[in-house]
Structures are given as C-alpha cells and as structure tokens.
Design a protein around this motif. Structure first.
Motif, mmCIF file in Angstrom:
data_model
loop_
_atom_site.group_PDB
_atom_site.id
_atom_site.type_symbol
_atom_site.label_atom_id
_atom_site.label_comp_id
_atom_site.label_asym_id
_atom_site.label_seq_id
_atom_site.Cartn_x
_atom_site.Cartn_y
_atom_site.Cartn_z
ATOM 1 N N PRO A 161 0.815 -1.225 0.000
ATOM 2 C CA PRO A 161 0.000 0.000 0.000
ATOM 3 C C PRO A 161 0.843 1.267 0.000
ATOM 4 N N SER A 162 0.277 2.312 -0.546
ATOM 5 C CA SER A 162 0.921 3.624 -0.533
ATOM 6 C C SER A 162 0.730 4.287 0.835
ATOM 7 N N MET A 163 1.492 5.344 1.073
ATOM 8 C CA MET A 163 1.257 6.182 2.246
ATOM 9 C C MET A 163 0.367 7.341 1.808
ATOM 10 N N ASP A 164 -0.852 7.372 2.338
ATOM 11 C CA ASP A 164 -1.839 8.365 1.912
ATOM 12 C C ASP A 164 -1.959 9.497 2.919
ATOM 13 N N VAL A 165 -1.733 10.701 2.447
ATOM 14 C CA VAL A 165 -1.906 11.898 3.268
ATOM 15 C C VAL A 165 -3.237 12.537 2.892
ATOM 16 N N GLY A 166 -4.018 12.916 3.895
ATOM 17 C CA GLY A 166 -5.316 13.494 3.566
ATOM 18 C C GLY A 166 -5.936 14.273 4.707
ATOM 19 N N LEU A 167 -7.139 14.738 4.452
ATOM 20 C CA LEU A 167 -7.897 15.541 5.405
ATOM 21 C C LEU A 167 -8.822 14.659 6.232
ATOM 22 N N MET A 168 -9.079 15.085 7.460
ATOM 23 C CA MET A 168 -10.074 14.431 8.300
ATOM 24 C C MET A 168 -10.849 15.513 9.045
ATOM 25 N N TRP A 169 -12.176 15.393 9.033
ATOM 26 C CA TRP A 169 -13.011 16.378 9.706
ATOM 27 C C TRP A 169 -14.285 15.705 10.227
ATOM 28 N N MET A 170 -14.982 16.430 11.081
ATOM 29 C CA MET A 170 -16.229 15.910 11.663
ATOM 30 C C MET A 170 -17.314 15.854 10.593
ATOM 31 N N THR A 171 -17.990 14.716 10.508
ATOM 32 C CA THR A 171 -19.090 14.560 9.564
ATOM 33 C C THR A 171 -20.290 15.361 10.060
ATOM 34 N N LYS A 172 -20.650 16.385 9.303
ATOM 35 C CA LYS A 172 -21.776 17.252 9.671
ATOM 36 C C LYS A 172 -22.552 17.612 8.415
#
Length: 302
Positions: free
Chosen positions: A267-278
């Motif tokens: 697998p690749s190393m994935d950089v991304g966003l994380m936020w509260m589901t609203k």
C-alpha cells in the motif's frame, strides 16, 4: 485519462527551473512525483515535452507550446480564486491538527499557498498523534486535521479525503547487492538487515503488509528519527522501506541513498484531510477543504 492541475503545476515548475530536483523543492513534493507527472503528460499527449541532459531539462518545441497553454490555465485558476475571495472575504481562526510526518514533509508549502489565498485567516497548528487528532476533531477541539489517513479506520463520525498517495520503495546504500537485481521483492528485502522507522505508526502499518505476504523484516534497529534511518541506510547498516514523500537522496553525512521500486503490491502512504461529519460545516473548514481539493485535485470524500 484527463490531465490534472497537479500534473500541469508540476510540469510548469520543471519547465521554469530546468531541473526536477529544484522543481520538486519549490513545490514541496518528491522529485519522483515530478518525474511521474511529466511522464504521464508525455504519454497522454504522445509527444516529448523535454530533452533530458546531464545538466537537467530543456523544453522541446512541443514542450514550449504546451507550457504556454499550461501557464494560461494556472493563471485562469488563480484569477478564479481571487474572484471567489473578493466575493466573500474569510477571516477568523482555523484550528488545524497535523501528524509529525505531515508537519515535516507536507505542511509548509500548502499553508504558504493557503495564506496567500486567505490572508485574513489565522491558522493555529497543533502537532498530534493520529488518535489524539481524531479525538479532538470529534470533541470540536480542532476544526480539521491533515494526517496519514491510510492508517485510520473507517468511521461514520469522521469524514476523510486523500490528497496525496505516496508510493513506498526500498532505500539502500549505493553499493547494496539489491541494486544488481532487475526486480526487488519483499522476499528479497527480508534477507537483509532492516531499519524500522516508528514515527506516525510506521511500524504498525509496515507490519500489516509484511504479514499479508507471510514475511518478516530482519529488523536490526528501530527509531522514530528519520535522519537516523537515512544515516544507517546510507552507510550500509541496513535497508528500509519508506515513501517517496519522505525520500531524500542524501544522509546528513553526505552519503547517497538509492531508492528502488518493489514488485509486490504494497500500500501507498496516503496523506489526507479528516473532519467531523456534519450536514453543515463551519465556513472556514469548508473553505480549507475546497482549497485543498483544488490544490491536489483529489477524489471524492470517503
């Protein structure tokens, strides 16, 4: 396959600098990412965009004309951003959590560009372990985070979106026997002393794919300091597997490090966003998400 803004941006940087390494440094990504983007463009267009020589890159006739179009595209995007910004000025504070790898190898260029687009937004940055960042998002203590989302588990409470997928490769010293092989597998790597990076759950995520192939690395040293990994690899004390995002061809002592692809599907190393589901996000959080989407031309939220 469609041409992306990411490919255009990387191509323009390479054309303006004349060197892949300088282009990569100016954008804040790996040299291999720039090279891949150029190769993808040349494959899609069916022409050579650069002549390669020992001093760097020189635009071909086709490359020169393609550059003019690409510069017009980036100018139009910039104009669109400013039009959007003029329509509604954003101001206030955005609380952003980042993991250690993100803060060291990804964050600065992105924040610099965001600051130019949204000069009245104050970004407060907290470096956090992924689990702590997730907890703070869930408890509304931070607005959003940039993390190694490849390490995160699925959650209905938290939304995530990949910005960059960085391929993992094996790093070796310049005289390592693995470099003589036409292809390198995890089975090959398992026979040599291995240096394991531990920061940002690296040990856990790496063991997951080793176990998938029923193999174990011959770990001789574990460290949370990536420069220690570079030094040991460069001097032949061991080899390692790390992503293109954190690759640099030299150790602090000036010894060269080689990087090679692995034939196994790891697998690749994935950089991304994380936020509260609203249903409705705060406007600064939404603006930051949209800005990152435009910058990295990512896919849909997961």
């Amino acid at each position: 396959m469609s041409i992306t803004l990411r490919q255009i941006r990387y191509f323009v940087a390479a054309a303006e600098s004349g060197k892949v390494t300088e282009a990569a440094a100016s954008i804040g990504i790996s040299a291999s990412a720039v090279t891949s983007a150029i190769q993808e463009l040349e494959s899609m267009l069916g022409v050579s965009l650069f002549d390669r020589h020992h001093k760097g890159l020189k635009l071909t006739y086709n490359g020169y004309h393609f550059l003019q179009h690409c510069q017009n595209i980036l100018s139009a995007v910039s104009t669109a951003m400013h039009t959007f910004k003029d329509r509604k000025q954003y101001s206030g504070k955005l609380k952003l959590g980042v993991s250690p790898t993100v803060s060291g190898y990804f964050l600065t260029p992105l924040l610099s560009r965001f600051g130019r687009a949204f000069p009245n937004v104050n970004v407060e940055i907290l470096e956090l372990k992924r689990q702590i960042a997730e907890s703070k998002i869930a408890n509304d203590q931070i607005d959003i985070a940039i993390l190694l989302v490849s390490n995160a588990e699925e959650s209905d409470q938290l939304s995530r979106e990949v910005l960059v997928s960085s391929k993992r490769k094996v790093w070796t010293a310049t005289d390592h026997p693995l470099l003589q092989k036409k292809s390198i597998s995890l089975n090959d790597i398992a026979t040599y002393p291995y240096v394991q990076l531990t920061i940002d759950e690296a040990a856990k995520s790496h063991m997951n794919y080793w176990e998938t192939f029923n193999l174990k690395p011959n770990i001789v040293f574990e460290t949370s300091v990536i420069e220690a990994v570079r030094s040991m690899v460069a001097t032949g004390e061991g080899i390692t597997i790390l992503s293109d995002m954190v690759y640099r061809p030299w150790s602090l002592e000036g010894e060269r490090i080689e990087s090679r692809s692995i034939v196994d599907d790891i697998p690749s190393m994935d950089v991304g966003l994380m936020w509260m589901t609203k249903e409705e996000l705060p406007e600064l959080t939404q603006a930051f998400i949209e800005f990152c989407r435009m910058e990295y031309n990512s896919g849909q939220a997961r």
